[in-house]
Design a protein around this motif. Structure first.
Motif, PDB file in Angstrom:
ATOM      1  N   GLU A   1      27.353  -6.545  71.269  1.00  0.00           N
ATOM      2  CA  GLU A   1      28.339  -5.940  70.380  1.00  0.00           C
ATOM      3  C   GLU A   1      27.761  -5.729  68.983  1.00  0.00           C
ATOM      4  O   GLU A   1      27.968  -4.681  68.367  1.00  0.00           O
ATOM      5  N   VAL A   2      27.035  -6.714  68.483  1.00  0.00           N
ATOM      6  CA  VAL A   2      26.430  -6.620  67.148  1.00  0.00           C
ATOM      7  C   VAL A   2      25.354  -5.537  67.139  1.00  0.00           C
ATOM      8  O   VAL A   2      25.325  -4.678  66.249  1.00  0.00           O
ATOM      9  N   LEU A   3      24.471  -5.550  68.131  1.00  0.00           N
ATOM     10  CA  LEU A   3      23.398  -4.555  68.181  1.00  0.00           C
ATOM     11  C   LEU A   3      23.964  -3.146  68.352  1.00  0.00           C
ATOM     12  O   LEU A   3      23.482  -2.201  67.717  1.00  0.00           O
ATOM     13  N   ALA A   4      24.972  -2.997  69.198  1.00  0.00           N
ATOM     14  CA  ALA A   4      25.599  -1.684  69.398  1.00  0.00           C
ATOM     15  C   ALA A   4      26.177  -1.169  68.083  1.00  0.00           C
ATOM     16  O   ALA A   4      25.972  -0.008  67.718  1.00  0.00           O
ATOM     17  N   ASP A   5      26.881  -2.038  67.370  1.00  0.00           N
ATOM     18  CA  ASP A   5      27.472  -1.657  66.091  1.00  0.00           C
ATOM     19  C   ASP A   5      26.405  -1.214  65.102  1.00  0.00           C
ATOM     20  O   ASP A   5      26.580  -0.224  64.390  1.00  0.00           O
ATOM     21  N   ARG A   6      25.293  -1.920  65.065  1.00  0.00           N
ATOM     22  CA  ARG A   6      24.217  -1.583  64.126  1.00  0.00           C
ATOM     23  C   ARG A   6      23.606  -0.221  64.437  1.00  0.00           C
ATOM     24  O   ARG A   6      23.113   0.459  63.548  1.00  0.00           O
ATOM     25  N   LEU A   7      23.644   0.186  65.710  1.00  0.00           N
ATOM     26  CA  LEU A   7      23.110   1.492  66.092  1.00  0.00           C
ATOM     27  C   LEU A   7      24.185   2.580  66.114  1.00  0.00           C
ATOM     28  O   LEU A   7      23.920   3.725  66.450  1.00  0.00           O
ATOM     29  N   GLY A   8      25.422   2.203  65.784  1.00  0.00           N
ATOM     30  CA  GLY A   8      26.503   3.174  65.761  1.00  0.00           C
ATOM     31  C   GLY A   8      27.021   3.537  67.137  1.00  0.00           C
ATOM     32  O   GLY A   8      27.495   4.659  67.352  1.00  0.00           O
ATOM     33  N   LEU A   9      26.928   2.614  68.079  1.00  0.00           N
ATOM     34  CA  LEU A   9      27.366   2.843  69.457  1.00  0.00           C
ATOM     35  C   LEU A   9      28.494   1.897  69.826  1.00  0.00           C
ATOM     36  O   LEU A   9      28.651   0.851  69.208  1.00  0.00           O
ATOM     37  N   SER A  10      29.229   2.250  70.873  1.00  0.00           N
ATOM     38  CA  SER A  10      30.160   1.286  71.451  1.00  0.00           C
ATOM     39  C   SER A  10      29.333   0.317  72.296  1.00  0.00           C
ATOM     40  O   SER A  10      28.184   0.616  72.657  1.00  0.00           O
TER      41      SER A  10
ATOM     42  N   GLN B   1      15.600  -0.050  69.142  1.00  0.00           N
ATOM     43  CA  GLN B   1      15.327   1.360  68.929  1.00  0.00           C
ATOM     44  C   GLN B   1      16.085   2.220  69.926  1.00  0.00           C
ATOM     45  O   GLN B   1      16.121   1.941  71.112  1.00  0.00           O
ATOM     46  N   LEU B   2      16.676   3.284  69.406  1.00  0.00           N
ATOM     47  CA  LEU B   2      17.329   4.309  70.207  1.00  0.00           C
ATOM     48  C   LEU B   2      16.844   5.648  69.675  1.00  0.00           C
ATOM     49  O   LEU B   2      17.200   6.041  68.563  1.00  0.00           O
ATOM     50  N   GLY B   3      15.995   6.326  70.437  1.00  0.00           N
ATOM     51  CA  GLY B   3      15.427   7.598  69.982  1.00  0.00           C
ATOM     52  C   GLY B   3      14.643   7.399  68.702  1.00  0.00           C
ATOM     53  O   GLY B   3      13.739   6.579  68.639  1.00  0.00           O
ATOM     54  N   ASN B   4      15.029   8.135  67.656  1.00  0.00           N
ATOM     55  CA  ASN B   4      14.323   8.015  66.384  1.00  0.00           C
ATOM     56  C   ASN B   4      14.976   7.009  65.435  1.00  0.00           C
ATOM     57  O   ASN B   4      14.555   6.843  64.307  1.00  0.00           O
TER      58      ASN B   4
ATOM     59  N   GLU C   1      17.784  -3.741  58.271  1.00  0.00           N
ATOM     60  CA  GLU C   1      17.608  -2.386  57.773  1.00  0.00           C
ATOM     61  C   GLU C   1      17.604  -1.418  58.946  1.00  0.00           C
ATOM     62  O   GLU C   1      17.255  -1.785  60.066  1.00  0.00           O
ATOM     63  N   VAL C   2      18.050  -0.199  58.687  1.00  0.00           N
ATOM     64  CA  VAL C   2      18.018   0.877  59.666  1.00  0.00           C
ATOM     65  C   VAL C   2      17.125   1.959  59.094  1.00  0.00           C
ATOM     66  O   VAL C   2      17.215   2.288  57.908  1.00  0.00           O
ATOM     67  N   ARG C   3      16.268   2.503  59.934  1.00  0.00           N
ATOM     68  CA  ARG C   3      15.427   3.607  59.480  1.00  0.00           C
ATOM     69  C   ARG C   3      15.289   4.624  60.605  1.00  0.00           C
ATOM     70  O   ARG C   3      15.609   4.349  61.752  1.00  0.00           O
TER      71      ARG C   3
ATOM     72  N   GLU D   1      16.172  -3.100  62.447  1.00  0.00           N
ATOM     73  CA  GLU D   1      15.431  -4.360  62.426  1.00  0.00           C
ATOM     74  C   GLU D   1      16.233  -5.383  61.648  1.00  0.00           C
ATOM     75  O   GLU D   1      16.775  -5.071  60.589  1.00  0.00           O
ATOM     76  N   GLY D   2      16.296  -6.576  62.183  1.00  0.00           N
ATOM     77  CA  GLY D   2      17.002  -7.645  61.508  1.00  0.00           C
ATOM     78  C   GLY D   2      16.326  -8.977  61.740  1.00  0.00           C
ATOM     79  O   GLY D   2      15.731  -9.203  62.797  1.00  0.00           O
ATOM     80  N   VAL D   3      16.402  -9.840  60.749  1.00  0.00           N
ATOM     81  CA  VAL D   3      15.911 -11.203  60.889  1.00  0.00           C
ATOM     82  C   VAL D   3      17.108 -12.062  61.267  1.00  0.00           C
ATOM     83  O   VAL D   3      18.141 -12.036  60.592  1.00  0.00           O
TER      84      VAL D   3
END
Length: 86
Positions: free
Chosen positions: A14-23, A54-57, A73-75, A61-63
């Motif tokens: 859930e946390v990782l999905a949110d960070r990538l803007g996904l459900s 990583q999802l596509g481009n 950070e998201v890049r 990254e998180g500690v």
């Protein structure tokens, strides 16, 4: 030899999905299709782990220390299209 990273110390889907803007469902489906990659390494300078997702481009990254995200950070990678192999 270092100990294996315990999954209970990693952020939830859930946390990782949110960070990538996904459900969460999208994240899990993309991960099963190998469109999302998640890797971990020992973080330098502290007792945490560096989680890279990583999802596509898009790269997040998180500690993570004791199961909590302490820095992140998201890049975006320039010149790489989502879904292209290289």
């Amino acid at each position: 030899m270092s100990d294996a990273i315990k999954t209970r110390h990693l952020p939830s889907d859930e946390v990782l999905a949110d960070r990538l803007g996904l459900s969460t469902k999208e994240f899990q489906r993309y991960r099963m299709q190998n469109l999302v990659s998640v890797s971990t390494t020992a973080a330098t300078g502290n007792d945490g782990i560096l989680v890279t997702c990583q999802l596509g481009n898009r790269i997040w990254e998180g500690v993570v220390v004791n199961g909590s995200v302490t820095t992140e950070e998201v890049r975006f990678i320039r010149g790489k299209r989502a879904g292209s192999p290289n």
